[in-house]
Scaffold this motif. Structure first.
Motif, PDB file in Angstrom:
ATOM      1  N   UNK A  51      14.643   8.958  -6.019  1.00  0.00           N
ATOM      2  CA  UNK A  51      13.671   7.905  -5.706  1.00  0.00           C
ATOM      3  C   UNK A  51      14.086   7.187  -4.428  1.00  0.00           C
ATOM      4  N   UNK A  52      13.209   7.053  -3.519  1.00  0.00           N
ATOM      5  CA  UNK A  52      13.501   6.275  -2.324  1.00  0.00           C
ATOM      6  C   UNK A  52      13.055   4.838  -2.562  1.00  0.00           C
ATOM      7  N   UNK A  53      13.568   3.950  -1.711  1.00  0.00           N
ATOM      8  CA  UNK A  53      13.155   2.553  -1.821  1.00  0.00           C
ATOM      9  C   UNK A  53      11.762   2.422  -1.241  1.00  0.00           C
ATOM     10  N   UNK A  54      10.775   2.261  -2.079  1.00  0.00           N
ATOM     11  CA  UNK A  54       9.392   2.202  -1.648  1.00  0.00           C
ATOM     12  C   UNK A  54       8.929   0.763  -1.597  1.00  0.00           C
ATOM     13  N   UNK A  55       8.425   0.348  -0.464  1.00  0.00           N
ATOM     14  CA  UNK A  55       7.776  -0.945  -0.392  1.00  0.00           C
ATOM     15  C   UNK A  55       6.538  -0.820   0.476  1.00  0.00           C
ATOM     16  N   UNK A  56       5.582  -1.649   0.173  1.00  0.00           N
ATOM     17  CA  UNK A  56       4.342  -1.679   0.923  1.00  0.00           C
ATOM     18  C   UNK A  56       4.136  -3.094   1.422  1.00  0.00           C
ATOM     19  N   UNK A  60      -3.331  -3.411   1.659  1.00  0.00           N
ATOM     20  CA  UNK A  60      -2.572  -2.330   1.023  1.00  0.00           C
ATOM     21  C   UNK A  60      -1.962  -2.721  -0.317  1.00  0.00           C
ATOM     22  N   UNK A  61      -1.468  -3.976  -0.410  1.00  0.00           N
ATOM     23  CA  UNK A  61      -0.873  -4.409  -1.672  1.00  0.00           C
ATOM     24  C   UNK A  61      -1.941  -4.565  -2.746  1.00  0.00           C
ATOM     25  N   UNK A  62      -3.080  -5.141  -2.383  1.00  0.00           N
ATOM     26  CA  UNK A  62      -4.189  -5.270  -3.339  1.00  0.00           C
ATOM     27  C   UNK A  62      -4.621  -3.901  -3.845  1.00  0.00           C
ATOM     28  N   UNK A  63      -4.745  -2.956  -2.934  1.00  0.00           N
ATOM     29  CA  UNK A  63      -5.173  -1.608  -3.317  1.00  0.00           C
ATOM     30  C   UNK A  63      -4.148  -0.935  -4.223  1.00  0.00           C
ATOM     31  N   UNK A  64      -2.866  -1.178  -3.969  1.00  0.00           N
ATOM     32  CA  UNK A  64      -1.819  -0.597  -4.810  1.00  0.00           C
ATOM     33  C   UNK A  64      -1.907  -1.146  -6.234  1.00  0.00           C
ATOM     34  N   UNK A  65      -2.153  -2.441  -6.351  1.00  0.00           N
ATOM     35  CA  UNK A  65      -2.278  -3.058  -7.679  1.00  0.00           C
ATOM     36  C   UNK A  65      -3.502  -2.500  -8.403  1.00  0.00           C
ATOM     37  N   UNK A  66      -4.607  -2.419  -7.695  1.00  0.00           N
ATOM     38  CA  UNK A  66      -5.836  -1.892  -8.289  1.00  0.00           C
ATOM     39  C   UNK A  66      -5.691  -0.430  -8.700  1.00  0.00           C
ATOM     40  N   UNK A  67      -4.830   0.301  -7.984  1.00  0.00           N
ATOM     41  CA  UNK A  67      -4.612   1.719  -8.298  1.00  0.00           C
ATOM     42  C   UNK A  67      -3.634   1.910  -9.448  1.00  0.00           C
ATOM     43  N   UNK A  68      -3.075   0.798  -9.959  1.00  0.00           N
ATOM     44  CA  UNK A  68      -2.180   0.889 -11.104  1.00  0.00           C
ATOM     45  C   UNK A  68      -0.734   1.160 -10.760  1.00  0.00           C
ATOM     46  N   UNK A  69      -0.354   0.967  -9.496  1.00  0.00           N
ATOM     47  CA  UNK A  69       1.048   1.142  -9.110  1.00  0.00           C
ATOM     48  C   UNK A  69       1.913   0.114  -9.839  1.00  0.00           C
ATOM     49  N   UNK A  70       3.110   0.530 -10.265  1.00  0.00           N
ATOM     50  CA  UNK A  70       4.020  -0.400 -10.919  1.00  0.00           C
ATOM     51  C   UNK A  70       4.748  -1.211  -9.852  1.00  0.00           C
ATOM     52  N   UNK A  88      13.171  -9.834   7.408  1.00  0.00           N
ATOM     53  CA  UNK A  88      14.395  -9.043   7.211  1.00  0.00           C
ATOM     54  C   UNK A  88      14.094  -7.726   6.504  1.00  0.00           C
ATOM     55  N   UNK A  89      13.009  -7.709   5.732  1.00  0.00           N
ATOM     56  CA  UNK A  89      12.626  -6.481   5.038  1.00  0.00           C
ATOM     57  C   UNK A  89      11.933  -5.515   5.989  1.00  0.00           C
ATOM     58  N   UNK A  90      11.012  -6.036   6.797  1.00  0.00           N
ATOM     59  CA  UNK A  90      10.297  -5.208   7.771  1.00  0.00           C
ATOM     60  C   UNK A  90       9.896  -6.040   8.977  1.00  0.00           C
ATOM     61  N   UNK A 114       4.989  -8.580   1.025  1.00  0.00           N
ATOM     62  CA  UNK A 114       5.730  -7.329   0.856  1.00  0.00           C
ATOM     63  C   UNK A 114       5.905  -7.086  -0.639  1.00  0.00           C
ATOM     64  N   UNK A 115       5.589  -5.881  -1.080  1.00  0.00           N
ATOM     65  CA  UNK A 115       5.726  -5.535  -2.501  1.00  0.00           C
ATOM     66  C   UNK A 115       6.578  -4.281  -2.645  1.00  0.00           C
ATOM     67  N   UNK A 116       7.493  -4.312  -3.594  1.00  0.00           N
ATOM     68  CA  UNK A 116       8.327  -3.154  -3.897  1.00  0.00           C
ATOM     69  C   UNK A 116       7.757  -2.449  -5.134  1.00  0.00           C
ATOM     70  N   UNK A 117       7.544  -1.163  -5.004  1.00  0.00           N
ATOM     71  CA  UNK A 117       7.009  -0.381  -6.121  1.00  0.00           C
ATOM     72  C   UNK A 117       8.124   0.442  -6.761  1.00  0.00           C
ATOM     73  N   UNK A 118       7.911   0.859  -7.979  1.00  0.00           N
ATOM     74  CA  UNK A 118       8.887   1.678  -8.684  1.00  0.00           C
ATOM     75  C   UNK A 118       8.158   2.662  -9.589  1.00  0.00           C
TER      76      UNK A 118
END
Length: 245
Positions: A1-6, A11-21, A60-62, A70-74
């Motif tokens: 697993x890589x460190x994934x962040x968006x 993009x963050x709204x779309x990730x939440x709507x898509x059911x990303x953890x 510092x993150x990006x 910034x949101x970190x997904x897992x």
């Protein structure tokens, strides 16, 4: 697993709507606007609590245009303890749970997950804010065990302790301030072990709500153990008692 962040509002709204953890989400202090309001609505709907931080932390993150978010997904699934506990009893198990109160070191968390999976812990309970991120370092330190133990993220650990007690589970707080050692304690009934933050230990609120305080005896001059080492010793005493009895 890589460190994934968006990053970025849409993009963050779309990730939440898509059911990303979403493991963690950081929002810039004072950020406002219609899209921000929409993001907060989606977060509330998904039961995700944001962390409000200075813009310097996001930078510092990006260095890219994060728009204050910034949101970190897992790919680790999270469970709700109120769903899990009844299921354990229905399956005829004697629940064995671990509560980690604001542990912040990723490698400690990973090492604890590894030990917890080895001894048969049914679930690890962590707060949804103030806990170590579940990232590639945590997974690597756990030797992949983190995929094989259920993790519950809860909003208020003191309330969670109350729920466990109401469900017939004894809650033991591991603290150097205890008088009773783990070797004088009966862990054969349904139980949860609470381990505290690396620096400050278990919060006063969680400590107050626990049924009993327990400790590991220390004979040397050093008066404390690394939390992952201490946790391993306590968990294996629980397992020893349950195997023998």
């Amino acid at each position: 697993m890589k460190d994934d962040f968006i990053f970025g509002l849409r993009p963050v709204i779309e990730a939440i709507e898509a059911g990303k953890t979403i493991d963690k989400i950081f929002i810039q202090n004072g950020l406002q606007g219609d899209i921000v309001a929409e993001l907060k609505k989606q977060l509330s709907k998904a039961g995700i609590r944001p962390n409000y931080v200075p813009v310097e932390k996001l930078n510092r993150i990006t260095r890219k245009n994060h728009q204050g978010v910034v949101a970190f997904t897992t790919d680790i699934a999270f469970y709700k303890i109120e769903d899990l506990v009844p299921q354990l009893f229905e399956e005829g198990k004697t629940p064995f749970l671990l509560v980690l109160d604001r542990l912040t070191d990723v490698r400690n968390f990973g090492a604890i997950c590894r030990t917890a999976e080895c001894v048969g812990v049914d679930a690890i309970i962590i707060p949804d804010k103030g806990a170590a991120p579940i990232n590639s370092d945590a997974i690597k330190t756990s030797a992949g065990a983190i995929y094989n133990v259920k993790i519950c993220k809860e909003k208020n650990l003191a309330h969670t302790v109350d729920f466990l007690q109401q469900s017939g589970i004894l809650v033991f707080a591991s603290t150097e301030k205890a008088q009773k050692t783990v070797y004088e304690t009966d862990f054969r009934e349904p139980c949860a072990i609470v381990m505290g933050n690396e620096e400050t230990g278990i919060s006063k609120e969680v400590l107050h709500h626990s049924d009993e305080k327990i400790k590991l005896p220390i004979e040397g001059k050093t008066q404390s153990l690394n939390v992952s080492v201490a946790c391993g010793a306590v968990l294996y005493e629980v397992l020893r008692q349950r195997i023998i009895n």
